[in-house]
Write a protein that holds these residues in place. Structure first.
Motif, short mmCIF file in Angstrom:
data_model
loop_
_atom_site.label_atom_id
_atom_site.label_comp_id
_atom_site.label_asym_id
_atom_site.label_seq_id
_atom_site.Cartn_x
_atom_site.Cartn_y
_atom_site.Cartn_z
N SER A 189 55.34 31.15 34.26
CA SER A 189 54.34 32.18 34.56
C SER A 189 54.00 33.04 33.35
N SER A 190 54.87 33.04 32.32
CA SER A 190 54.59 33.82 31.12
C SER A 190 53.40 33.25 30.34
N LEU A 191 53.00 32.02 30.67
CA LEU A 191 51.85 31.45 29.97
C LEU A 191 50.57 32.23 30.27
N ILE A 192 50.55 32.98 31.38
CA ILE A 192 49.40 33.83 31.68
C ILE A 192 49.20 34.84 30.56
N PHE A 193 50.32 35.49 30.16
CA PHE A 193 50.27 36.45 29.06
C PHE A 193 49.82 35.77 27.77
N PHE A 194 50.40 34.60 27.48
CA PHE A 194 50.11 33.93 26.23
C PHE A 194 48.66 33.44 26.16
N PHE A 195 48.12 32.97 27.29
CA PHE A 195 46.73 32.53 27.30
C PHE A 195 45.79 33.70 27.05
N LEU A 196 46.02 34.83 27.72
CA LEU A 196 45.16 35.99 27.53
C LEU A 196 45.32 36.56 26.13
N PHE A 197 46.55 36.63 25.64
CA PHE A 197 46.81 37.13 24.29
C PHE A 197 46.14 36.23 23.25
N SER A 198 46.28 34.91 23.43
CA SER A 198 45.68 33.96 22.49
C SER A 198 44.17 34.01 22.53
N ALA A 199 43.61 34.25 23.71
CA ALA A 199 42.16 34.37 23.83
C ALA A 199 41.64 35.57 23.05
N VAL A 200 42.40 36.68 23.09
CA VAL A 200 41.97 37.91 22.42
C VAL A 200 42.11 37.80 20.91
N VAL A 201 43.21 37.20 20.43
CA VAL A 201 43.47 37.16 18.99
C VAL A 201 43.06 35.84 18.33
N PHE A 202 42.52 34.91 19.10
CA PHE A 202 42.15 33.64 18.48
C PHE A 202 40.88 33.02 19.06
N LEU A 203 40.88 32.67 20.34
CA LEU A 203 39.75 31.94 20.91
C LEU A 203 38.45 32.72 20.82
N ILE A 204 38.46 33.96 21.29
CA ILE A 204 37.24 34.77 21.27
C ILE A 204 36.80 35.09 19.84
N PRO A 205 37.72 35.51 18.94
CA PRO A 205 37.30 35.71 17.55
C PRO A 205 36.72 34.45 16.91
N THR A 206 37.32 33.29 17.19
CA THR A 206 36.81 32.03 16.64
C THR A 206 35.38 31.78 17.12
N ALA A 207 35.15 31.99 18.41
CA ALA A 207 33.82 31.77 18.97
C ALA A 207 32.80 32.73 18.38
N LEU A 208 33.17 34.01 18.25
CA LEU A 208 32.24 35.02 17.73
C LEU A 208 31.89 34.76 16.26
N VAL A 209 32.90 34.48 15.44
CA VAL A 209 32.65 34.24 14.02
C VAL A 209 31.83 32.96 13.83
N SER A 210 32.16 31.91 14.59
CA SER A 210 31.40 30.66 14.51
C SER A 210 29.95 30.87 14.90
N ALA A 211 29.75 31.68 15.93
CA ALA A 211 28.38 31.94 16.40
C ALA A 211 27.57 32.68 15.35
N GLU A 212 28.17 33.69 14.70
CA GLU A 212 27.43 34.45 13.69
C GLU A 212 27.14 33.60 12.46
N LEU A 213 28.13 32.85 12.00
CA LEU A 213 27.92 32.01 10.82
C LEU A 213 26.88 30.92 11.09
N SER A 214 26.90 30.36 12.29
CA SER A 214 25.96 29.28 12.63
C SER A 214 24.54 29.80 12.82
N SER A 215 24.40 31.06 13.21
CA SER A 215 23.07 31.60 13.49
C SER A 215 22.30 31.96 12.23
N GLU A 216 22.95 31.82 11.06
CA GLU A 216 22.27 32.14 9.80
C GLU A 216 21.29 31.06 9.39
#
Length: 472
Positions: free
Chosen positions: A33-60
């Protein structure tokens, strides 16, 4: 007139197909059940930042995109080559893990006990990969419709099925091997094994930026790509989280196989519901999805490296294309390297241990590339501030700094804990694991120095006269 190109739906399928994989569920399910914490934590410090940075770089730009183009524009050709090298070499280490999953499915159809025979597993892995390489050498391309079909049949349907079976399991009052209490969901962060969990989760979230190479084939890329990334993020988080929990609910952590965990869970569900006849069907579906997903990965990373190779970083032998327009020599070289990497299964004491070693190694290499991407995103935000962008990270300067720093923190944590083996998986002694791990890292990264030297020597030779070349 109807505009041609990839739609938002098609791009979402490509992104989720590259990132979201039922193969990743067993590794995450080990942490209960601790994977709930790890998924949300990983989303905040990795998945979402990766998506946002990729989106900005690609939109140039709507002409060129991808990690090589982004880093090359920001920091020069050599750094761009290093970035694409890390992405390519990561895939070579990643291939054996997905291939071992396919081999596990094949053995499950024949005899589940064969999945623990390292020699049979390696034999199937090599046979499958070389077969896919030969197919790509003949220039045969898988259409978008076929890829979508494989993704739906082999990933989407099984993923939602295993989640649905878990819900039914809970509603029927069957026992669960995990408990959703605050103490279980929020793990003790003082133990090393807790942070090691991030390696599995981060691996499951890697690859958001890969779809950027399709920028020329996207309808209105500056708008479509960010929109597709947003939808994909939520699909990936929800399916990966619920799918991993489904396995953790029905199987004790000590019994979960990293190679065969998905089929173990399906078997447990189907046996409990007295529908064992479905097992071969679902196994075949997942096998189809896995094969459909990997066939394009055999050639795609090589294509990315070929772009940099044509600038003179690799010998002309590796730049040549065959009669089908494919970099045949590069693909064969790639297959040879993958075959050597697969030998890791023979040197680790268990199949799960080999699987974890290769997973951790590929994650470390990929994290190094992501460090470069986040630094590039921050630098490019200011260096190319004059360029019109269809998408910018919300929050202005605070938004771009916060996003990139969060991503760098996630990468740094993963890079540090990757050197520590987990307690629940047999990887041999800590010394054996770390020596093999560090040796693997060095073997994958150091060749870049040889290619830098090759490019420098080649450039110097071109500047010399024919007489000077002979004397040198």
């Amino acid at each position: 007139m109807k505009q041609k190109g990839l739609t938002t739906f098609a791009l979402v399928m490509l992104i989720t197909g590259a990132v979201d994989s039922i193969r990743n569920l067993p590794a995450a399910s080990l942490f209960g059940s601790s994977l709930i914490f790890f998924f949300l934590f990983s989303a905040v410090v990795f998945l979402i930042p990766t998506a946002l940075v990729s989106a900005e770089l690609s939109s140039e730009s709507d002409e060129k995109s991808g990690i090589f183009h982004w880093v090359r524009e920001a920091f020069g050709e050599k750094m761009g080559f290093l970035a694409i090298w890390l992405q390519w070499i990561t895939n070579l280490v990643w291939f054996p893990t997905i291939l071992s999953f396919i081999a596990g499915l094949v053995t499950y159809l024949i005899d589940p006990t064969l999945s623990q025979n390292k020699f049979i597993l390696v034999g199937i892995i090599l046979a499958v990969f070389w077969a896919l390489t030969i197919v790509n050498l003949r220039g045969i391309k898988v259409s978008v419709k076929f890829t979508s079909f494989c993704a739906i049949v082999g990933m989407v349907i099984p993923m939602f099925l295993i989640i649905g079976l878990a819900f039914i399991w809970i509603l029927k009052g069957n026992p669960s091997h995990i408990h959703f209490t605050a103490s279980n969901i929020f793990p003790t962060l003082s133990t090393t094994n807790t942070w090691i969990s991030l390696t599995a989760i981060m691996t499951a979230f890697a690859g958001m930026e890969l779809a950027a190479v399709h920028v020329k084939d996207i309808q209105d890329p500056q708008k479509t790509f960010p929109r597709a990334l947003y939808i994909s993020v939520w699909l990936i988080i929800s399916t990966m989280l619920l799918g991993s929990l489904a396995i953790a609910i029905v199987l004790p952590a000590t019994d979960i196989s990293l190679v065969n965990g998905v089929m173990q869970a399906f078997t447990a569900f189907f046996h409990a519901y007295h529908i064992d006849w479905v097992i071969p069907i679902i196994t075949a579906m997942i096998l189809i999805g896995s094969l459909g997903g990997i066939i394009s990965w055999v050639i795609s990373p090589a294509k990315g490296l070929l772009q940099a190779a044509q600038l003179g970083y690799l010998p002309e032998f590796l730049q040549k294309e065959n009669s089908y327009g494919v970099a045949g020599n590069l693909l064969i070289t790639q297959a040879v390297i993958v075959s050597i990497v697969c030998m890791a299964f023979l040197f680790m004491p268990s199949v799960s241990g080999s699987y974890w070693l290769l997973t951790a190694l590929s994650t470390q290499l990929y994290m190094l590339m992501y460090v470069m991407m986040f630094i590039t995103g921050l630098y490019s935000h200011y260096k190319f501030a004059h360029r019109p962008r269809a998408f910018t990270i919300p929050g202005g300067h605070f938004g771009i700094w916060g996003t990139c720093i969060a991503g760098l923190i996630g990468c740094l944590i993963t890079l540090i804990v990757g050197f520590f083996p987990p307690d629940g998986i047999n990887v041999g002694s800590v010394y054996h694991y770390e020596m093999t791990f560090c040796g693997g890292m060095a073997a994958m990264i150091l060749p870049i120095l040889l290619f830098y030297a090759y490019k420098t020597k080649k450039k110097s030779s071109l500047q010399l006269s024919p007489v000077e070349v002979l004397l040198s």
